[in-house]
Enzyme design. Structure first.
Site, short mmCIF file in Angstrom:
data_model
loop_
_atom_site.label_atom_id
_atom_site.label_comp_id
_atom_site.label_asym_id
_atom_site.label_seq_id
_atom_site.Cartn_x
_atom_site.Cartn_y
_atom_site.Cartn_z
N GLY A 12 0.84 -1.20 0.00
CA GLY A 12 0.00 0.00 0.00
C GLY A 12 0.87 1.25 0.00
N ASP A 13 0.23 2.41 -0.13
CA ASP A 13 0.92 3.71 -0.12
C ASP A 13 1.96 3.83 -1.23
OD1 ASP A 13 -0.47 4.23 2.31
OD2 ASP A 13 1.04 3.06 3.37
N LYS A 16 -0.80 5.71 -5.33
CA LYS A 16 -1.90 5.43 -6.27
C LYS A 16 -2.68 6.68 -6.62
CE LYS A 16 -3.45 1.63 -3.83
NZ LYS A 16 -2.37 1.51 -2.92
N ASN A 38 -10.13 2.53 5.49
CA ASN A 38 -8.73 2.36 5.90
C ASN A 38 -7.79 2.92 4.84
OD1 ASN A 38 -9.58 0.34 4.15
ND2 ASN A 38 -8.43 -1.31 5.13
N GLY A 40 -6.29 5.62 2.00
CA GLY A 40 -6.08 7.06 1.99
C GLY A 40 -5.46 7.46 0.68
N HIS A 41 -6.24 8.09 -0.19
CA HIS A 41 -5.71 8.50 -1.48
C HIS A 41 -5.68 10.03 -1.55
CE1 HIS A 41 -6.93 4.39 -3.37
NE2 HIS A 41 -5.98 4.29 -2.49
N ARG A 144 -22.00 -14.39 7.72
CA ARG A 144 -23.39 -14.23 7.30
C ARG A 144 -24.28 -13.55 8.34
NH1 ARG A 144 -23.34 -20.33 5.48
NH2 ARG A 144 -22.19 -20.28 7.44
N GLN A 224 -5.00 -0.32 -0.68
CA GLN A 224 -3.93 -1.10 -0.04
C GLN A 224 -3.00 -1.70 -1.12
OE1 GLN A 224 -7.36 -2.07 1.32
NE2 GLN A 224 -7.08 -0.20 2.46
N THR A 299 -1.66 8.57 5.31
CA THR A 299 -2.74 9.54 5.04
C THR A 299 -3.90 9.34 6.00
OG1 THR A 299 -2.20 9.08 2.74
CG2 THR A 299 -4.07 10.50 3.12
N ARG A 305 5.77 5.66 8.35
CA ARG A 305 5.91 4.40 7.62
C ARG A 305 7.33 3.85 7.77
NH1 ARG A 305 3.20 7.30 2.54
NH2 ARG A 305 1.04 7.21 3.23
N ASP A 333 12.41 10.02 -7.55
CA ASP A 333 13.22 11.17 -7.11
C ASP A 333 13.68 11.05 -5.66
OD1 ASP A 333 10.22 11.65 -6.98
OD2 ASP A 333 10.93 13.23 -5.63
P1 IMP Z 1 -6.81 -2.87 8.59
O1 IMP Z 1 -7.01 -2.82 7.12
O2 IMP Z 1 -7.22 -1.60 9.29
O3 IMP Z 1 -7.41 -4.11 9.22
O4 IMP Z 1 -5.22 -2.99 8.87
C1 IMP Z 1 -4.49 -4.14 8.56
C2 IMP Z 1 -3.11 -3.81 8.02
O5 IMP Z 1 -3.23 -3.18 6.76
C3 IMP Z 1 -2.30 -2.84 8.89
O6 IMP Z 1 -0.94 -3.19 8.80
C4 IMP Z 1 -2.54 -1.50 8.21
O7 IMP Z 1 -1.48 -0.59 8.47
C5 IMP Z 1 -2.56 -1.93 6.76
N1 IMP Z 1 -3.33 -1.01 5.91
C6 IMP Z 1 -4.66 -0.88 5.83
N2 IMP Z 1 -5.00 0.06 4.93
C7 IMP Z 1 -3.86 0.52 4.41
C8 IMP Z 1 -3.56 1.48 3.39
O8 IMP Z 1 -4.42 2.09 2.76
N3 IMP Z 1 -2.23 1.67 3.13
C9 IMP Z 1 -1.26 0.98 3.76
N4 IMP Z 1 -1.49 0.08 4.71
C10 IMP Z 1 -2.77 -0.15 5.03
#
Ligand code: IMP
Length: 431
Positions: A12-13, A16, A38, A40-41, A144, A224, A299, A305, A333
């Site tokens: 992730g990050d 995107k 969860n 963040g864009h 369910r 992610q 974000t 990170r 860069d």
């Molecule tokens: P959850 O998605 O909140 O259950 O988190 C599970 C794992 O996914 C953790 O390590 C979070 O830091 C990571 N995670 C969830 N969403 C993101 C994202 O958008 N970017 C990066 N890591 C993420």
């Protein structure tokens, strides 16, 4: 088929936001198909910054349709707040340009509470979740007992469903020494926003079918990254959804052939938020420099990170698992000014050299990165718009990455600005 699926190829990050924004300017429809708020864009358009968590990135562009598919878990209060915030920045959001799948599952306040209570109880074994209730909401879906958007249409059944769901979660919360939830309270809160949410709800799979027949271009926007996939990622240090490209089909209700060209967003080095294995992590000055120069803070949670060298074995694994046809390489860069740059090419596990990360948690935790070194460059690559603007050593680095991951660079991004991109091939033209 002129569609494109964008996913992250690392944890992730990967950057995107900018690529999805550029692609969404060429698409007619943008669809989120997994995850929730969860994600963040960050989008920067004409100097204005938009921070999106749940809304598809197409929302900020006039004339585009934005869709939340069935594979997403929707916190309705977070969604309403985000709609309000983005509207406050002058963006139009109406039932004519925004659609939510009627069979998407909801995240309720109890899910956030369970998420946080479970994390606290894990002690040293914490996953480092975002605490947004993502995991517990997906658990309810599979068990369910989830509440779906369409359940808001039927208050009596909704009450019964909340009651049933709370039997499970309240017992758990009690066991964890946390506060329990009251059915009436959740029900009343849902009833306060049900009209606002239901105006966008419907069978989005049907709309997607109609739009495709009309020749509209669809962009499937992953959140992610592949290594956070619940099946293929670094389990259990993963999110609770499938983040691989194949999920674009199941999570929105189109066939597997409709998801088009698969573009993997890939950062020129590696980062990870939260706990879990990270063989090429640099817990030293190199990692600090990457984090500082790359502004590596989450974000969504603002967390710092973890940073490390590019892991080509990991990205090659993502290329295979998601069927990535080309990558968008971002943040090159950030590597400007290093004398030497390393690339992880495999792992030493139990005395053996492997070219992939094995599934076992123990093997992943003990895997040692095997590196090859490359000469760095001192010139700035920031803002480069053609290969001719790049130093020879940077081009060599990019070419070596392509070779190792077995996928070509389709786009190279050299700054957060939209124009600072080297386009090798247009993903929509390749579909
Ligand atoms: P959850 O998605 O909140 O259950 O988190 C599970 C794992 O996914 C953790 O390590 C979070 O830091 C990571 N995670 C969830 N969403 C993101 C994202 O958008 N970017 C990066 N890591 C993420």
């Amino acid at each position: 088929m002129a569609n494109v699926t964008v996913i992250g190829s690392q944890w992730g990050d990967e950057g995107k936001g900018k690529i999805v924004d550029w692609l969404s300017s060429r698409a007619d429809v943008v669809v989120r198909f997994q995850g929730g708020h969860n994600a963040g864009h960050t989008l920067v358009i004409d100097g204005k910054t938009y921070k999106l968590h749940l809304l598809p990135s197409g929302i900020v562009r006039k004339g585009k349709k934005s869709v939340i598919g069935n594979g997403v878990v929707v916190d309705p209060w977070a969604l309403m707040k985000e709609i309000e915030d983005v509207r406050g920045q002058g963006v139009d959001i109406t039932p004519a340009n925004f659609f939510v799948s009627e069979n998407a599952n909801l995240i309720l306040p109890v899910h956030g509470a369970v998420d946080r209570a479970l994390e606290a109880a894990r002690g040293k074994g914490q996953i480092g979740t975002t605490g947004r209730g993502i995991g517990p909401a997906y658990e309810d879906k599979v068990a369910r007992r989830g509440i779906r958007v369409c359940d808001l249409l039927h208050p009596d059944l909704l009450k019964e469903k909340i009651e049933r769901l709370l039997i499970h979660h309240n017992a758990l919360l009690k066991g964890l020494g946390a506060e329990t939830f009251n059915m009436r309270h959740i029900f009343d809160s849902l009833m306060q926003i049900n009209g606002a949410l239901l105006q966008y709800a419907g069978p989005v799979w049907k709309k997607l079918d109609e739009w495709q027949r009309q020749g509209e271009k669809i962009l499937f926007e992953g959140a992610q990254g592949t290594m956070l996939d619940v099946d293929h990622g670094t389990y259990p240090f993963v999110t609770s959804s499938n983040t691989v490209a194949a999920q674009a089909a199941a999570g929105s209700g189109v066939g597997p052939r409709a998801t088009g060209y698969v573009l993997g967003i890939t950062k020129a080095y590696t980062t990870r938020v939260g706990a879990g294995p990270f063989p090429s992590e640099q817990s030293n000055d190199i990692g600090e420099t990457l984090g500082r120069v790359g502004h590596e803070f989450g974000t969504t949670t603002g967390r710092k990170r973890r940073c490390g060298w590019f892991d080509s074995a990991l990205v090659r694994q993502s290329v295979k698992i998601s069927g990535i046809e080309g990558i968008a390489l971002t943040k090159l860069d950030v590597l400007d000014g290093f004398d030497e740059i390393k690339i992880c090419t495999g792992y030493r596990v139990d005395g053996q050299i492997l070219d992939h990360l094995p599934a076992s948690q123990t093997h992943q935790a003990t895997a040692e990165a095997v590196y090859e070194g490359m000469e760095g460059w001192q010139e700035s690559t920031r803002g480069a718009r053609s290969w001719a603007d790049l130093p020879a050593a940077a081009i060599k680095y990019v070419r070596r990455i392509e070779e190792l991951i077995e996928a070509p660079v389709a786009l190279l991004s050299t700054s957060p600005e939209r124009e600072d991109t080297i386009l090798v091939r247009d993903p929509f033209q390749n579909s």
